[in-house]
Design an enzyme around this catalytic site. Structure first.
Site, PDB file in Angstrom:
ATOM      1  N   THR A 190       0.826  -1.212   0.000  1.00 17.20           N
ATOM      2  CA  THR A 190       0.000   0.000   0.000  1.00 17.20           C
ATOM      3  C   THR A 190       0.857   1.258   0.000  1.00 17.20           C
ATOM      4  O   THR A 190       0.668   2.158  -0.823  1.00 17.20           O
ATOM      5  CB  THR A 190      -0.877   0.015   1.273  1.00 17.20           C
ATOM      6  OG1 THR A 190      -1.463  -1.278   1.430  1.00 17.20           O
ATOM      7  CG2 THR A 190      -1.964   1.054   1.158  1.00 17.20           C
ATOM      8  N   VAL A 191       1.815   1.330   0.938  1.00 14.35           N
ATOM      9  CA  VAL A 191       2.627   2.547   1.052  1.00 14.35           C
ATOM     10  C   VAL A 191       3.641   2.619  -0.086  1.00 14.35           C
ATOM     11  O   VAL A 191       3.813   3.667  -0.720  1.00 14.35           O
ATOM     12  CB  VAL A 191       3.339   2.591   2.422  1.00 14.35           C
ATOM     13  CG1 VAL A 191       4.231   3.822   2.502  1.00 14.35           C
ATOM     14  CG2 VAL A 191       2.310   2.608   3.553  1.00 14.35           C
ATOM     15  N   LYS A 218       5.008   3.757  18.293  1.00 17.94           N
ATOM     16  CA  LYS A 218       5.088   5.150  17.845  1.00 17.94           C
ATOM     17  C   LYS A 218       5.483   6.081  18.987  1.00 17.94           C
ATOM     18  O   LYS A 218       6.327   6.965  18.824  1.00 17.94           O
ATOM     19  CB  LYS A 218       3.747   5.582  17.250  1.00 17.94           C
ATOM     20  CG  LYS A 218       3.442   4.877  15.929  1.00 17.94           C
ATOM     21  CD  LYS A 218       1.982   5.098  15.520  1.00 17.94           C
ATOM     22  CE  LYS A 218       1.669   4.394  14.215  1.00 17.94           C
ATOM     23  NZ  LYS A 218       0.220   4.400  13.908  1.00 17.94           N
ATOM     24  N   GLU A 257      10.040   9.651   9.330  1.00 19.71           N
ATOM     25  CA  GLU A 257       8.818  10.438   9.579  1.00 19.71           C
ATOM     26  C   GLU A 257       7.577   9.565   9.485  1.00 19.71           C
ATOM     27  O   GLU A 257       6.630   9.710  10.274  1.00 19.71           O
ATOM     28  CB  GLU A 257       8.740  11.590   8.583  1.00 19.71           C
ATOM     29  CG  GLU A 257       7.590  12.535   8.790  1.00 19.71           C
ATOM     30  CD  GLU A 257       7.661  13.248  10.134  1.00 19.71           C
ATOM     31  OE1 GLU A 257       6.945  12.816  11.048  1.00 19.71           O
ATOM     32  OE2 GLU A 257       8.429  14.218  10.261  1.00 19.71           O
ATOM     33  N   GLU A 311      -7.104  -4.836  10.313  1.00 17.98           N
ATOM     34  CA  GLU A 311      -6.501  -5.993   9.652  1.00 17.98           C
ATOM     35  C   GLU A 311      -7.195  -7.280  10.097  1.00 17.98           C
ATOM     36  O   GLU A 311      -7.872  -7.312  11.126  1.00 17.98           O
ATOM     37  CB  GLU A 311      -5.014  -6.079  10.017  1.00 17.98           C
ATOM     38  CG  GLU A 311      -4.309  -4.746   9.922  1.00 17.98           C
ATOM     39  CD  GLU A 311      -3.064  -4.813   9.069  1.00 17.98           C
ATOM     40  OE1 GLU A 311      -2.836  -5.857   8.426  1.00 17.98           O
ATOM     41  OE2 GLU A 311      -2.332  -3.808   9.047  1.00 17.98           O
TER      42      GLU A 311
END
Lengths: 439, 439
Positions: B13-14, B204, B128, B189
């Site tokens: 996806t990314v 994160k 990032e 998911e």
């Protein structure tokens, strides 16, 4: 280790904060980043603040002592206004120095000249503090969001007016009363013109739109209308219709040119910008890839603004301290986009009329609006206490600004209309996301 | 002009979004920044996506073809997980390549090893996209806010759980029902563990706290509690008391160590984080100089995450294209702060008991709480529909987590208490600003 030498011009609220932050973090920067920041020279009109800060030994009243000092790497310009700030930039560049500045008035009008000059001297201009105080929006547009075409930049960019509008909304007070109190409390300046008439926000949106859209947007290109005519009645009526009134600065990169304006705006009371209260700022940036982002924080104040200045200084110092070359300021304005005329704006409007309390006024006024191509979505009529005049509110469907201006004149010509007391744009916030990719 | 050559590992996806953004902006980057980005090599398990993207000619299934390619400057790692991602980093560094990554699982646990290795090879890691998708919070902490001591980093950092909690709140549904629907719609998911049990948010906040506080915070240091036990009843009761329930990741730099945790949290319904709905993320960063800032946007998704990856790539490419040296990754962790035990947390709590509907239960349970040093601010009792059990809610004043745990056991030992059905922390948000300068 080579020290990085700073000269600072302007020791007011922000300048004092910058000196304090650099003093406070000096040892930390040496230890963690290998950067030895030294304030070599400080300039102000008198030495009172320099004495306070313990830097009387490096004080001067002559800014050229700073810009011409061969040991100085970076000049911080914090005096504001166009002159001698322009000359400070020019002389700093001529001496090979980078400039960090919070000067929105100067950069909003003259960034083209200054960026070209910096580029030709191989130095950089950094201006994070010029746009939304401590909030890193310039950096986001210049670096982090470079994978996007920027579609919209919009938000609350003036703390004084947001403070005034917030208090008017919360306390039901009028503009003059709150302004006077804000001046007493230090939230508004003795001469509040630049804030309340929209010039400050216009300068900021000009800077951000120029960077974000990579085109020339001058402060003078920005349609500008302040908050002096927003009344407690308008705020209350907005609330009843489910809206809040905020002074927004809006820049949209549309197919028919850059739509850039500052004016009181009705936005849904549930929108995030409606809950930004007091002197805080918040900036929406919409990119085609990232979608909607928002950056919130203090748009002014000593330490918040100093935080942005020191961030800029450190980004330059990181290279200087480690003997790495700094990439010069790039040529501004890759694009040359047209600025859209405010007359071409199409949005919904709130129109408040003061009318005579007599038969036929609804028929007369709605006929004028229909003749001028303006379609009405909501009507509200209330009698005043003296029973002599009524307040008549029209909320319109999307209409053209030029038609609204024509209707304003036509309505004022009616005998039954005592005054077109207020016309406020209702922003189409969904349009801010137009052009974003689906994810 | 020297081209800047990219290798990409992972075309999901990314990865697909990254390739599309680089293709789309190529000419623009050449024209405006003098940067010619070339994707030289792309690796994935099979070539389906490479064919879709029109890059089948540079496709490989062997990641070492990318990391060892002498023409490649920057490796983009987007496969996630610890292996072979670790080896991809290591081999890229050994070949002198910078790495851009969105791999929170890896960086949350092994940033120390990887940053030291990158430093020793004179290259950089950019991540990032690993922290809050498209929202530039890593950049803010690393650069823009460096004039601050960072006091607090806290917010909504997992879109899946925020989507689930938002729908539970809006529609009054239970967790299992909404999770199943979220899986059907692609918001969760097939194996939702990493999201709903808090691991994703913990990774994160570990990354952000390490950068912001410049100390070692490992994912395994983070107290972690997911949202499986949040019920529709808790959300409704919270609403009645004026709160919303959000899965917050919180890191505070306190005098007694780093307080870092992920758990369902009650926050005032009027707080900005309460209005962040659906899959959106929002991160508060509080610095001593800038005060309170918030960054809002999409925390996941193809193009938002790709936006962050491309921003990182361009910040490296800017130097490479112009022949300027890149400052290597710095040694991580200037500080070595202790991690605070969750048992030492002091905050307010919401306790929901399921109790027998008989005389004396209030007296018994309040006595237990008093014995365990827990003082009550609000009580709410409602009878269940079958009249056999009651729901009894206690909202406490500030109490110690260790006392709450003792009270939980003591309450469960009572005959009149059928279950301690829920214990949810009420966050003291004012404390996030403790240590900020007055402005």
């Amino acid at each position: 280790m080579r020290s990085v030498n700073i000269g600072i011009i302007g020791l007011g609220t922000v300048g004092g904060g910058v000196v304090r932050l650099i003093q406070r973090h000096h040892d930390d920067y040496v230890e963690h980043y290998g950067i030895d920041l030294q304030i070599k020279r400080a300039c102000s009109r008198n030495d009172a603040e320099a004495k306070n800060l313990g830097i009387a030994d490096i004080f001067t009243t002559n800014w050229q002592d700073v810009t011409s000092d061969p040991t100085i790497d970076i000049v911080i310009e914090l005096i504001g206004g166009e002159h001698p700030a322009t000359e400070i930039f020019e002389d700093s560049f001529a001496h090979g120095k980078h400039v960090v500045s919070a000067n929105k008035a100067l950069l909003g009008r003259h960034v083209e000249h200054l960026a070209k000059l910096a580029n030709s001297h191989g130095v950089q201009i950094k201006c994070e503090a010029a746009a939304a105080g401590g909030i890193p929006v310039v950096s986001a547009l210049e670096h982090d969001l470079v994978g996007n075409e920027i579609l919209t930049i919009a938000g609350i960019m003036n703390g004084t007016t947001n403070y005034i509008l917030s208090r008017m909304a919360n306390e039901g007070l009028g503009f003059d009363e709150v302004l006077a109190d804000a001046q007493r409390l230090g939230y508004a300046e003795a001469d509040p013109t630049a804030d309340v008439d929209g010039f400050d926000a216009a300068s900021k949106i000009a800077i951000l739109a120029s960077i974000g859209f990579r085109t020339r947007v001058n402060t003078d290109d920005v349609f500008m209308q302040g908050i002096r005519n927003v009344s407690a009645t308008d705020i209350e009526m907005a609330r009843q219709f489910g809206y809040a009134i905020k002074l927004l600065a809006i820049a949209r990169n549309t197919e028919s040119g850059v739509d850039v304006r500052v004016h009181p705006t009705m936005i849904p009371a549930t929108h995030q910008l409606a809950s930004v209260s007091g002197a805080m700022n918040a900036v929406f940036i919409v990119g085609d890839a990232v979608g909607e982002t928002m950056f919130y924080g203090a748009g002014a104040g000593s330490f918040p603004t100093a935080s942005a200045v020191v961030g800029d200084v450190m980004s330059l110092a990181d290279h200087i301290a480690h003997g790495k070359e700094i990439i010069p300021e790039s040529e501004p304005f890759g694009h040359n986009l047209a600025i859209r005329d405010i007359a071409d704006l199409e949005t919904r409007y709130y129109i408040r009329l003061t009318v005579a309390d007599k038969l036929g006024v609804l028929a007369e006024t709605t006929k004028v609006l229909a003749n001028d191509n303006i379609s009405i979505s909501d009507i509200n009529q209330t009698k005043s206490e003296d029973n002599e005049a009524c307040t008549l509110i029209y909320m319109t469907h999307a209409a053209k600004e030029s038609d609204i201006e024509k209707a304003r004149a036509d309505l004022e010509a009616l005998d039954s209309v005592k005054a077109v007391s207020s016309v406020i744009r209702i922003e189409n916030i969904e349009a801010w996301n137009e052009g974003a990719f689906d994810n």
